[in-house]
Each structure stands twice: as structure tokens, then as C-alpha cells.
Motif scaffolding. Structure first.
Motif, PDB file in Angstrom:
ATOM      1  N   GLU A  45      18.924  28.179   4.402  1.00 36.16           N
ATOM      2  CA  GLU A  45      17.708  27.700   3.752  1.00 36.16           C
ATOM      3  C   GLU A  45      17.991  27.131   2.364  1.00 36.16           C
ATOM      4  OE1 GLU A  45      13.302  29.412   2.389  1.00 36.16           O
ATOM      5  OE2 GLU A  45      14.639  30.632   3.638  1.00 36.16           O
ATOM      6  N   GLY A  46      18.918  27.773   1.646  1.00 32.27           N
ATOM      7  CA  GLY A  46      19.260  27.275   0.313  1.00 32.27           C
ATOM      8  C   GLY A  46      19.918  25.910   0.374  1.00 32.27           C
ATOM      9  N   ASP A  47      20.796  25.709   1.366  1.00 29.40           N
ATOM     10  CA  ASP A  47      21.463  24.404   1.537  1.00 29.40           C
ATOM     11  C   ASP A  47      20.428  23.309   1.784  1.00 29.40           C
ATOM     12  OD1 ASP A  47      23.937  25.645   1.321  1.00 29.40           O
ATOM     13  OD2 ASP A  47      24.134  25.912   3.487  1.00 29.40           O
ATOM     14  N   ILE A  48      19.466  23.603   2.648  1.00 30.30           N
ATOM     15  CA  ILE A  48      18.453  22.611   3.014  1.00 30.30           C
ATOM     16  C   ILE A  48      17.619  22.213   1.803  1.00 30.30           C
ATOM     17  CG2 ILE A  48      16.402  22.208   4.436  1.00 30.30           C
ATOM     18  CD1 ILE A  48      17.677  24.210   6.457  1.00 30.30           C
ATOM     19  N   ARG A  49      17.285  23.181   0.966  1.00 27.73           N
ATOM     20  CA  ARG A  49      16.486  22.884  -0.233  1.00 27.73           C
ATOM     21  C   ARG A  49      17.287  22.007  -1.202  1.00 27.73           C
ATOM     22  NH1 ARG A  49      11.848  25.634  -0.654  1.00 27.73           N
ATOM     23  NH2 ARG A  49      11.539  27.455   0.706  1.00 27.73           N
ATOM     24  N   ILE A  50      18.581  22.284  -1.322  1.00 25.53           N
ATOM     25  CA  ILE A  50      19.429  21.480  -2.216  1.00 25.53           C
ATOM     26  C   ILE A  50      19.514  20.048  -1.711  1.00 25.53           C
ATOM     27  CG2 ILE A  50      21.799  21.149  -3.021  1.00 25.53           C
ATOM     28  CD1 ILE A  50      22.069  24.208  -3.090  1.00 25.53           C
ATOM     29  N   TYR A  51      19.722  19.887  -0.405  1.00 26.68           N
ATOM     30  CA  TYR A  51      19.796  18.535   0.162  1.00 26.68           C
ATOM     31  C   TYR A  51      18.480  17.786  -0.021  1.00 26.68           C
ATOM     32  CZ  TYR A  51      24.356  18.950   2.492  1.00 26.68           C
ATOM     33  OH  TYR A  51      25.701  19.056   2.763  1.00 26.68           O
ATOM     34  N   VAL A  57      13.397  14.147  -0.881  1.00 26.44           N
ATOM     35  CA  VAL A  57      12.446  14.385   0.203  1.00 26.44           C
ATOM     36  C   VAL A  57      12.134  15.875   0.237  1.00 26.44           C
ATOM     37  CG1 VAL A  57      13.271  12.434   1.575  1.00 26.44           C
ATOM     38  CG2 VAL A  57      14.291  14.694   1.908  1.00 26.44           C
ATOM     39  N   SER A  58      11.153  16.248   1.057  1.00 23.71           N
ATOM     40  CA  SER A  58      10.824  17.658   1.196  1.00 23.71           C
ATOM     41  C   SER A  58      11.665  18.280   2.305  1.00 23.71           C
ATOM     42  CB  SER A  58       9.342  17.821   1.538  1.00 23.71           C
ATOM     43  OG  SER A  58       9.084  17.303   2.840  1.00 23.71           O
ATOM     44  N   PRO A  59      11.902  19.591   2.249  1.00 20.85           N
ATOM     45  CA  PRO A  59      12.611  20.250   3.349  1.00 20.85           C
ATOM     46  C   PRO A  59      11.919  20.022   4.689  1.00 20.85           C
ATOM     47  CG  PRO A  59      12.512  21.700   1.452  1.00 20.85           C
ATOM     48  CD  PRO A  59      11.630  20.523   1.142  1.00 20.85           C
ATOM     49  N   GLN A  60      10.571  20.002   4.678  1.00 20.32           N
ATOM     50  CA  GLN A  60       9.829  19.800   5.918  1.00 20.32           C
ATOM     51  C   GLN A  60      10.128  18.423   6.512  1.00 20.32           C
ATOM     52  OE1 GLN A  60       7.983  22.195   7.465  1.00 20.32           O
ATOM     53  NE2 GLN A  60       8.008  20.728   9.157  1.00 20.32           N
ATOM     54  N   TYR A  61      10.333  17.443   5.636  1.00 15.45           N
ATOM     55  CA  TYR A  61      10.645  16.094   6.110  1.00 15.45           C
ATOM     56  C   TYR A  61      11.933  16.101   6.920  1.00 15.45           C
ATOM     57  CZ  TYR A  61      11.690  11.093   6.088  1.00 15.45           C
ATOM     58  OH  TYR A  61      11.973   9.820   6.479  1.00 15.45           O
ATOM     59  N   LEU A  62      12.929  16.856   6.440  1.00 20.58           N
ATOM     60  CA  LEU A  62      14.192  16.950   7.177  1.00 20.58           C
ATOM     61  C   LEU A  62      13.986  17.610   8.525  1.00 20.58           C
ATOM     62  CD1 LEU A  62      16.656  17.990   4.303  1.00 20.58           C
ATOM     63  CD2 LEU A  62      16.338  15.728   5.303  1.00 20.58           C
TER      64      LEU A  62
END
Length: 244
Positions: A45-51, A57-62
């Protein structure tokens, strides 16, 4: 979580960012980003937020981008997208499973063809001294351990050595491999490998009435005179070269 790797790659490319630039933005190493995008390393989850923050973009977008419904079908296959959208989720899953199977079979076929082409290329084995003959300042050749090298060319030669330097340009370049036939007697004008005061050189041998000398094809280098005081020995003649 690995399915998000394609989403990260897609957004990165849409923003014209290299993996190196994204590494600077995220603080991850470039090989870490490559592993994330290729699914070789798990994302938390932390990786996704950093990306998401680094890509703007938002994490939800990914997450949304990684869903099957977000697959970008090109114009020629728009009918496939239409049919896919009409299916219920269980049937959509079946379509994706079949498509993935077809993709994997295609990749296996392509890999098989590549291997067949590689196997069709015949390789020839030579003695190889992993110590260059100098096209420049000189390299010591004696007592160098002989190895074996395989090359896709058939040349009548006793061994192969690499070239170091630019004194024999434009015909021979740094990094070229030259095939040598051992000899103790070479004619005037022949290009060979010579032991000159303990160092190995690739040069052109010139023999005249006054004095013999080793000549470089590159005019930036001076001729090397062979005098009675010179520790000189012919190693062999250059009979061919390989430039990979």
C-alpha cells in the motif's frame, strides 16, 4: 497487487517519464521500478501511494486502470470491446482467460522460432587470449592463459585476440577480434601481431634496405623502428577479423 504494475507503466509512459526519472521522483531504484512494472516484485500500500503521488494521480486511479474494463482496445478491434462490455463479469473473466492463453501460446511460438534460428547459426571454436594486442601503447602477451571462444565464422587461424586502441583505424577498431596464424617469417607489408620490447602490437610490417619498422594505419601514430637493440619477435599474421 502485481496487476498494478501495468497501470504504473501506462501512466509513466503517458507522462513521457523514463524509469530513471520516475526513480528520482519516487526514491526507488530503477531496477525496483522495473520489477514493479513487470510484476516481478510485490507492491504494498505504501508503494502504491508513493507511485500515485509521484505520477500525479490518485491510488484509486491506478486500481481503476488495472481493471479489465479499462483495457484500451484499438480501433480495428473495437467490436471486441463492444462484445466484452455486453458480457456479465463471469463471462468477461472467461474471455480474458482465453485471450491470455492465446497470448501465451503466441509468445511460446515466437520463442521457439527464435531458438530455432539461433540453433541454425553454426559456431566455431578457437583458442582465445583474453589480453589485447595493442593498436596503440602496447600490451604484454606472454604467459597469458588461453581460453576458448565460439564465433559464427570459420577461419583458418591458430588463435584469436582482441584489439585495444585506435592506431590501426580505419581498418581495425578497438574491441575487434583478430584471427592469427602463427608464423616466424612475414613478408613486407603484412599486418601481424608482434612482440616489441616485451609488448604485443598489431601493426603493419615494413622491410626496406635501411631499416625495418612497424607501421600504424592511423597517421597520428609514429612508426616503430626495429633495430639490432630491439627485443623483437613475430607472433603471427592477422588473417581475418570479427566485429560483433
Amino acid at each position: 497487487m502485481n496487476i498494478l504494475g501495468n497501470s504504473i507503466k501506462e501512466v509513466r509512459k503517458s507522462k513521457k517519464l523514463t524509469q530513471k526519472k520516475l526513480a528520482e521522483l519516487t526514491g526507488f531504484k530503477q531496477n525496483t521500478i522495473s520489477n514493479h512494472e513487470n510484476g516481478n516484485r510485490q507492491l504494498d500500500e505504501g508503494d502504491i501511494r508513493i507511485y500515485a503521488q509521484s505520477l500525479g494521480v490518485s491510488p484509486q486511479y491506478l486500481f481503476d486502470l488495472s481493471k479489465p474494463s479499462s483495457v484500451d482496445f484499438s480501433a480495428p478491434t473495437s467490436s471486441i470491446q463492444t462484445i466484452y462490455d455486453e458480457l456479465t463479469p463471469p463471462r468477461q473473466t472467461k474471455v480474458l482467460t482465453y485471450a491470455e492463453k492465446q497470448r501465451d501460446e503466441q509468445r511460446n511460438e515466437e520463442e521457439t522460432k527464435t531458438n530455432e534460428v539461433s540453433e541454425a547459426i553454426q559456431l566455431y571454436s578457437y583458442d582465445y587470449y583474453d589480453h589485447p594486442a595493442s593498436a596503440g601503447t602496447g600490451q604484454y602477451l606472454n604467459d597469458v592463459r588461453v581460453e576458448r571462444i565460439e564465433l559464427p565464422v570459420d577461419v583458418d587461424a591458430d588463435f584469436v585476440i582482441p584489439i585495444n586502441g585506435d592506431s590501426m583505424e580505419p581498418d581495425y577498431h578497438d574491441g575487434d577480434l583478430v584471427f592469427i596464424q602463427t608464423s616466424v617469417d612475414l613478408n613486407d607489408g603484412v599486418i601481424g601481431v608482434f612482440n616489441y620490447n616485451g609488448d604485443a602490437y598489431i601493426k603493419q610490417l615494413f622491410i626496406d634496405k635501411e631499416q625495418a619498422h612497424l607501421h600504424s594505419l592511423n597517421a597520428a601514430y609514429k612508426d616503430m623502428p626495429i633495430t639490432p637493440e630491439t627485443d623483437f619477435r613475430i607472433i603471427g599474421e592477422v588473417v581475418d577479423l570479427y566485429r560483433g
